[in-house]
Design a protein around this motif. Structure first.
Motif, mmCIF file in Angstrom:
data_model
loop_
_atom_site.group_PDB
_atom_site.id
_atom_site.type_symbol
_atom_site.label_atom_id
_atom_site.label_comp_id
_atom_site.label_asym_id
_atom_site.label_seq_id
_atom_site.Cartn_x
_atom_site.Cartn_y
_atom_site.Cartn_z
ATOM 1 N N ARG A 1 -7.582 16.718 -26.283
ATOM 2 C CA ARG A 1 -9.000 16.753 -25.931
ATOM 3 C C ARG A 1 -9.775 15.675 -26.694
ATOM 4 O O ARG A 1 -9.490 15.404 -27.854
ATOM 5 N N HIS B 1 -0.907 20.507 -23.159
ATOM 6 C CA HIS B 1 -2.267 20.295 -23.675
ATOM 7 C C HIS B 1 -2.568 21.516 -24.538
ATOM 8 O O HIS B 1 -2.354 22.643 -24.095
ATOM 9 N N GLY C 1 -5.384 22.741 -25.276
ATOM 10 C CA GLY C 1 -6.586 23.438 -24.849
ATOM 11 C C GLY C 1 -7.582 23.454 -26.013
ATOM 12 O O GLY C 1 -7.181 23.319 -27.162
ATOM 13 N N LYS D 1 -9.294 22.213 -22.414
ATOM 14 C CA LYS D 1 -9.188 20.923 -21.731
ATOM 15 C C LYS D 1 -10.535 20.493 -21.157
ATOM 16 O O LYS D 1 -11.343 21.339 -20.790
ATOM 17 N N GLU E 1 -11.007 18.754 -18.017
ATOM 18 C CA GLU E 1 -10.374 18.176 -16.818
ATOM 19 C C GLU E 1 -11.290 17.094 -16.263
ATOM 20 O O GLU E 1 -12.514 17.249 -16.249
ATOM 21 N N GLU F 1 -9.731 13.738 -20.174
ATOM 22 C CA GLU F 1 -8.424 13.321 -20.731
ATOM 23 C C GLU F 1 -7.261 13.704 -19.823
ATOM 24 O O GLU F 1 -6.147 13.199 -19.991
ATOM 25 N N ILE F 2 -7.501 14.603 -18.864
ATOM 26 C CA ILE F 2 -6.399 15.033 -17.983
ATOM 27 C C ILE F 2 -6.965 15.296 -16.584
ATOM 28 O O ILE F 2 -8.069 15.854 -16.451
ATOM 29 N N ALA G 1 -2.920 19.011 -14.392
ATOM 30 C CA ALA G 1 -3.037 20.129 -15.348
ATOM 31 C C ALA G 1 -2.529 21.422 -14.718
ATOM 32 O O ALA G 1 -2.005 22.300 -15.404
ATOM 33 N N SER H 1 3.342 20.975 -15.388
ATOM 34 C CA SER H 1 2.475 21.479 -16.457
ATOM 35 C C SER H 1 3.003 22.793 -17.026
ATOM 36 O O SER H 1 3.328 23.724 -16.288
ATOM 37 N N ILE I 1 1.123 24.219 -19.561
ATOM 38 C CA ILE I 1 -0.039 24.491 -20.423
ATOM 39 C C ILE I 1 -0.272 25.996 -20.587
ATOM 40 O O ILE I 1 -0.528 26.481 -21.689
#
Ligand code: NCD
Length: 353
Positions: A259, A298, A300, A302, A304, A307-308, A313, A318, A320
């Motif tokens: 992040r 990631h 978290g 995040k 969105e 960075e992603i 994601a 993923s 995550i």
């Protein structure tokens, strides 16, 4: 839960209530967990192996065991948190511990009570473990000097976040097995990321090849061995640095997006979020360069679209959400090890059998 269930759901390890830790040095030798910089590969493997058993408990119909009955954990969070705090709370509760969360905005911390006083007050209530998140790097280290309760660092400033690193290692290991020689690429705001720092120590201990990638202003100065002053040789383990994301992602086994930490950023490090996203966002087009079976992670929370990209994601590479589930298992393992109620040499012997 019936009595029969509670017996069969106890982790199958030696468990003597009140037993103090006398663990062999090579398997687990910590009373506190402040960072991973002083954890050996065997110690990390001890946590990860025990976390496997904890995952089994979490996946049961009734995920409750009495392994930590009579053990008290206090969550002392001086900074916002959703998943880390809930995860520690749940980890303690699944194992039968008493868990209390102190909210810094409604406690005596608001009346100016110092961290040391708060920690001593908690210990006076016979607390066994104190989980601390604090904006100041080093705060959990200070706390550890003033109490014999186990201190767990749940994030101190931009310095360290060892339980996030352990859950990251555990999640990677579940998918790729041995991490030796695996290429792990961390993309984003490395300079302000305590997750990146602890991940670096953990990944180095496990033998992974780490590449950090971001704009030069978000990469910590002195990260490259040749840039380090001689007295700072051990400040961080060796990593490769790449400012071009397309080059960094080439043949990656694991990609960790971080992040952009606006709360820690000083003005002027980025021209604009838009420009950052254009140059460093982890997107489907960019991930084509990584190995086809790469993992996308990631820690978290995040952002969105910054960075992603939202689609990756939530995409099929993923893991995550699994990181969040595994976070509970890893924190269960850690609390159990810190309690001294498990013989860590048995855990590692089982892993090697
Ligand atoms: C991280 C943290 O707080 O350090 N989040 C977390 O614990 N999962 C990362 C972040 O804030 O970006």
């Amino acid at each position: 839960m019936t009595t029969t269930e509670s017996t069969e759901t106890t982790p199958s390890t030696t468990e003597t209530p009140g037993q103090t830790s006398s663990l062999p040095e090579s398997t687990w030798n910590h009373h506190h967990l402040l960072d991973l910089d002083d954890c050996s590969r065997t110690e990390i493997e001890t946590v990860l192996t025990l976390a496997d058993r904890m995952r089994e408990i979490l996946d049961r119909r009734i995920p409750r065991v009495p392994a930590l009955r009579g053990f008290t954990v206090v969550n002392l969070f001086y900074e916002p948190s959703t998943r880390t705090r809930a995860s520690f709370e749940l980890a303690g509760k699944v194992l039968g511990a008493d868990v209390i969360s102190v909210n810094s905005s409604t406690s005596s911390i608001q009346k100016g009570e110092s961290l040391i006083d708060t920690v001593r007050t908690m210990r006076a209530m016979r607390t066994d473990a104190i989980v601390i998140r604090h904006a100041m790097a080093g705060a959990p280290y200070l706390a550890a000097e003033h109490t014999d309760a186990s201190i767990i660092n749940a994030g101190d400033g931009a310095h360290a976040h060892p339980t996030q690193a352990l859950l990251d290692l555990y999640t990677m290991r579940r998918h790729v097995g041995d991490l030796t020689g695996k290429k792990v690429v961390m993309v984003g705001d490395i300079a302000h990321s305590r997750v990146a720092r602890s991940d670096l120590w953990g990944l180095a201990a496990m033998g992974a090849k780490v590449v950090v990638c971001g704009p030069p202003t978000l990469l910590p100065l002195g990260l490259r061995a040749q840039d380090r002053p001689s007295h700072a040789e051990s400040a961080l383990p060796p990593v490769s640095i790449e400012t071009n994301i397309d080059v960094a992602l080439e043949d990656a086994d694991v990609v960790i997006a971080l992040r952009l930490q606006s709360e820690r950023q000083e003005a002027g490090l980025l021209p604009s979020l838009h420009e950052y996203a254009a140059n460093y966002q982890v997107t489907a087009e960019r991930l084509v360069r990584a190995k086809p079976d790469h993992l996308l992670m990631h820690p978290g929370p995040k952002n969105e679209g910054i960075e992603i990209a939202g689609d990756v994601a939530k995409g099929d590479r993923s893991i995550i959400e699994e990181q969040v589930t595994n976070g509970v298992a890893v924190r269960m393992a850690l609390l159990y090890l810190l309690s001294g109620r498990v013989d860590s040499s048995e855990v590692i012997a089982e892993a090697r059998a």
